[in-house]
Design a protein around this motif. Structure first.
Motif, PDB file in Angstrom:
ATOM      1  N   ASP A 106       0.885  -1.187   0.118  1.00  0.00           N
ATOM      2  CA  ASP A 106       0.059   0.148  -0.125  1.00  0.00           C
ATOM      3  C   ASP A 106       0.801   1.300   0.164  1.00  0.00           C
ATOM      4  O   ASP A 106       2.190   1.248  -0.119  1.00  0.00           O
ATOM      5  N   VAL A 107       0.333   2.335   0.107  1.00  0.00           N
ATOM      6  CA  VAL A 107       1.121   3.693   0.053  1.00  0.00           C
ATOM      7  C   VAL A 107       2.023   3.781   1.271  1.00  0.00           C
ATOM      8  O   VAL A 107       3.066   4.079   0.850  1.00  0.00           O
ATOM      9  N   THR A 108       1.809   3.389   2.192  1.00  0.00           N
ATOM     10  CA  THR A 108       2.365   3.497   3.435  1.00  0.00           C
ATOM     11  C   THR A 108       3.741   2.681   3.352  1.00  0.00           C
ATOM     12  O   THR A 108       4.835   3.203   3.731  1.00  0.00           O
ATOM     13  N   SER A 109       3.340   1.365   3.143  1.00  0.00           N
ATOM     14  CA  SER A 109       4.607   0.510   2.977  1.00  0.00           C
ATOM     15  C   SER A 109       5.700   0.819   1.823  1.00  0.00           C
ATOM     16  O   SER A 109       6.917   0.777   1.828  1.00  0.00           O
ATOM     17  N   TYR A 110       4.896   1.023   0.673  1.00  0.00           N
ATOM     18  CA  TYR A 110       5.864   1.670  -0.372  1.00  0.00           C
ATOM     19  C   TYR A 110       6.601   2.968  -0.076  1.00  0.00           C
ATOM     20  O   TYR A 110       7.727   2.905  -0.427  1.00  0.00           O
ATOM     21  N   ALA A 111       5.919   3.906   0.732  1.00  0.00           N
ATOM     22  CA  ALA A 111       6.711   5.043   1.015  1.00  0.00           C
ATOM     23  C   ALA A 111       8.021   4.672   2.125  1.00  0.00           C
ATOM     24  O   ALA A 111       9.047   5.382   1.920  1.00  0.00           O
ATOM     25  N   TRP A 112       7.724   3.801   2.858  1.00  0.00           N
ATOM     26  CA  TRP A 112       8.681   3.596   3.919  1.00  0.00           C
ATOM     27  C   TRP A 112       9.792   2.616   3.410  1.00  0.00           C
ATOM     28  O   TRP A 112      11.136   2.811   3.402  1.00  0.00           O
ATOM     29  N   TRP A 113       9.324   1.709   2.241  1.00  0.00           N
ATOM     30  CA  TRP A 113      10.490   0.908   1.526  1.00  0.00           C
ATOM     31  C   TRP A 113      11.221   1.803   0.795  1.00  0.00           C
ATOM     32  O   TRP A 113      12.576   1.462   0.690  1.00  0.00           O
ATOM     33  N   THR A 114      10.681   2.749   0.284  1.00  0.00           N
ATOM     34  CA  THR A 114      11.620   3.695  -0.772  1.00  0.00           C
ATOM     35  C   THR A 114      12.474   4.399   0.059  1.00  0.00           C
ATOM     36  O   THR A 114      13.667   4.777  -0.324  1.00  0.00           O
ATOM     37  N   LEU A 115      11.992   5.083   1.128  1.00  0.00           N
ATOM     38  CA  LEU A 115      12.717   5.873   2.110  1.00  0.00           C
ATOM     39  C   LEU A 115      13.895   4.899   2.518  1.00  0.00           C
ATOM     40  O   LEU A 115      15.035   5.325   2.480  1.00  0.00           O
ATOM     41  N   PHE A 116      13.685   3.726   2.930  1.00  0.00           N
ATOM     42  CA  PHE A 116      14.937   2.907   3.334  1.00  0.00           C
ATOM     43  C   PHE A 116      15.790   2.460   2.255  1.00  0.00           C
ATOM     44  O   PHE A 116      16.991   2.594   2.504  1.00  0.00           O
ATOM     45  N   ALA A 117      15.314   2.358   1.271  1.00  0.00           N
ATOM     46  CA  ALA A 117      16.438   1.661   0.026  1.00  0.00           C
ATOM     47  C   ALA A 117      17.210   2.956  -0.551  1.00  0.00           C
ATOM     48  O   ALA A 117      18.304   2.956  -0.736  1.00  0.00           O
ATOM     49  N   GLY A 118      16.495   4.320  -0.295  1.00  0.00           N
ATOM     50  CA  GLY A 118      17.081   5.348  -0.723  1.00  0.00           C
ATOM     51  C   GLY A 118      18.278   5.799   0.410  1.00  0.00           C
ATOM     52  O   GLY A 118      19.337   6.180  -0.262  1.00  0.00           O
ATOM     53  N   LEU A 119      17.869   5.546   1.629  1.00  0.00           N
ATOM     54  CA  LEU A 119      19.059   5.979   2.585  1.00  0.00           C
ATOM     55  C   LEU A 119      20.397   4.887   2.289  1.00  0.00           C
ATOM     56  O   LEU A 119      21.459   5.280   2.483  1.00  0.00           O
ATOM     57  N   LEU A 120      19.852   3.474   1.985  1.00  0.00           N
ATOM     58  CA  LEU A 120      20.975   2.604   1.746  1.00  0.00           C
ATOM     59  C   LEU A 120      21.638   3.047   0.489  1.00  0.00           C
ATOM     60  O   LEU A 120      23.044   2.848   0.432  1.00  0.00           O
ATOM     61  N   ALA A 121      21.097   3.613  -0.508  1.00  0.00           N
ATOM     62  CA  ALA A 121      21.593   4.002  -1.804  1.00  0.00           C
ATOM     63  C   ALA A 121      22.458   4.989  -1.442  1.00  0.00           C
ATOM     64  O   ALA A 121      23.652   5.200  -2.187  1.00  0.00           O
ATOM     65  N   TRP A 122      22.237   6.055  -0.771  1.00  0.00           N
ATOM     66  CA  TRP A 122      23.137   7.231  -0.411  1.00  0.00           C
ATOM     67  C   TRP A 122      24.148   6.938   0.351  1.00  0.00           C
ATOM     68  O   TRP A 122      25.270   7.438   0.033  1.00  0.00           O
ATOM     69  N   LEU A 123      24.104   6.068   1.371  1.00  0.00           N
ATOM     70  CA  LEU A 123      25.092   5.551   2.024  1.00  0.00           C
ATOM     71  C   LEU A 123      26.125   4.752   1.082  1.00  0.00           C
ATOM     72  O   LEU A 123      27.443   5.249   1.081  1.00  0.00           O
ATOM     73  N   THR A 124      25.561   4.079  -0.051  1.00  0.00           N
ATOM     74  CA  THR A 124      26.438   3.357  -1.131  1.00  0.00           C
ATOM     75  C   THR A 124      27.422   4.724  -1.816  1.00  0.00           C
ATOM     76  O   THR A 124      28.423   4.472  -2.304  1.00  0.00           O
ATOM     77  N   ALA A 125      26.418   5.390  -2.187  1.00  0.00           N
ATOM     78  CA  ALA A 125      27.140   6.646  -2.945  1.00  0.00           C
ATOM     79  C   ALA A 125      28.449   7.367  -2.031  1.00  0.00           C
ATOM     80  O   ALA A 125      29.199   7.810  -2.794  1.00  0.00           O
ATOM     81  N   LEU A 126      27.884   7.564  -0.938  1.00  0.00           N
ATOM     82  CA  LEU A 126      28.833   8.318  -0.033  1.00  0.00           C
ATOM     83  C   LEU A 126      30.298   7.345  -0.272  1.00  0.00           C
ATOM     84  O   LEU A 126      31.281   7.997  -0.033  1.00  0.00           O
ATOM     85  N   VAL A 127      30.074   6.149   0.028  1.00  0.00           N
ATOM     86  CA  VAL A 127      31.203   5.048  -0.138  1.00  0.00           C
ATOM     87  C   VAL A 127      32.070   5.602  -1.280  1.00  0.00           C
ATOM     88  O   VAL A 127      33.189   5.351  -1.437  1.00  0.00           O
ATOM     89  N   LEU A 128      31.084   5.179  -2.473  1.00  0.00           N
ATOM     90  CA  LEU A 128      31.720   5.357  -3.664  1.00  0.00           C
ATOM     91  C   LEU A 128      32.251   6.557  -4.074  1.00  0.00           C
ATOM     92  O   LEU A 128      33.685   6.717  -4.904  1.00  0.00           O
ATOM     93  N   VAL A 129      31.888   7.706  -3.488  1.00  0.00           N
ATOM     94  CA  VAL A 129      32.342   9.176  -3.617  1.00  0.00           C
ATOM     95  C   VAL A 129      33.964   8.897  -2.876  1.00  0.00           C
ATOM     96  O   VAL A 129      34.889   9.566  -3.677  1.00  0.00           O
ATOM     97  N   ARG A 130      33.888   8.355  -1.916  1.00  0.00           N
ATOM     98  CA  ARG A 130      35.290   8.255  -1.082  1.00  0.00           C
ATOM     99  C   ARG A 130      36.267   7.335  -1.782  1.00  0.00           C
ATOM    100  O   ARG A 130      37.503   7.453  -2.174  1.00  0.00           O
ATOM    101  N   TYR A 131      35.791   6.250  -2.181  1.00  0.00           N
ATOM    102  CA  TYR A 131      36.908   5.079  -2.517  1.00  0.00           C
ATOM    103  C   TYR A 131      36.662   4.426  -3.959  1.00  0.00           C
ATOM    104  O   TYR A 131      37.312   3.628  -4.244  1.00  0.00           O
ATOM    105  N   GLY A 132      35.587   4.908  -4.501  1.00  0.00           N
ATOM    106  CA  GLY A 132      35.252   4.420  -5.981  1.00  0.00           C
ATOM    107  C   GLY A 132      35.095   5.417  -7.007  1.00  0.00           C
ATOM    108  O   GLY A 132      35.611   6.461  -7.119  1.00  0.00           O
ATOM    109  N   ASP A 133      34.041   4.972  -7.980  1.00  0.00           N
ATOM    110  CA  ASP A 133      33.881   5.832  -8.740  1.00  0.00           C
ATOM    111  C   ASP A 133      32.595   6.952  -8.623  1.00  0.00           C
ATOM    112  O   ASP A 133      31.791   6.708  -8.399  1.00  0.00           O
TER     113      ASP A 133
END
Length: 130
Positions: free
Chosen positions: A68-95
């Motif tokens: 539903d909308v609630t679970s979609y929003a929370w899953w998207t927020l969680f996935a986005g946080l993980l993606a941004w953490l990965t982006a921070l690691v990539l900025v420092r050590y990767g591409d």
């Protein structure tokens, strides 16, 4: 009495002396006077596209977990946080190009989720995330 000397013709060094002018700076004549620093891992369009595609797939997979909308929003927020953490690691050590693509697409995915929540809130009159 002077002895006539044969005419040597045009001065052979005149052409070389006229070309040895001080350059204006518009077209430098030699190496730069200071060192030139280059990015060790330059950002390329292919890297940005790869990061954007990976982030879009990541957000899509997590968004499909929502029922539903609630679970979609929370899953998207969680996935986005993980993606941004990965982006921070990539900025420092990767591409950095891949990190840029991940960050841009994640921001777009969060914007879509925020719009879905806002539309649901506007049409239903109840805040859907609690």
């Amino acid at each position: 009495m002077s002895i006539a000397q044969p005419d040597p013709g045009p001065d052979p060094g005149a052409a070389a002396r006229s070309l040895a002018r001080t350059p204006s700076g518009l077209f430098p004549a030699g190496p730069p006077s200071r060192p030139t620093y280059r990015e060790p891992h330059p950002i390329t369009g292919g890297g940005v596209a790869a990061g954007g595609g990976a982030a879009a797939s990541w957000l899509l997979l997590f968004g499909l977990l929502g029922t539903d909308v609630t679970s979609y929003a929370w899953w998207t927020l969680f996935a986005g946080l993980l993606a941004w953490l990965t982006a921070l690691v990539l900025v420092r050590y990767g591409d950095r190009g891949v990190a840029t693509g991940v960050a841009i697409v994640t921001a777009g995915g969060w914007s879509i989720a925020a719009a879905v929540v806002a539309v649901r809130w506007a049409t239903g009159g109840d805040w859907p995330l609690w």
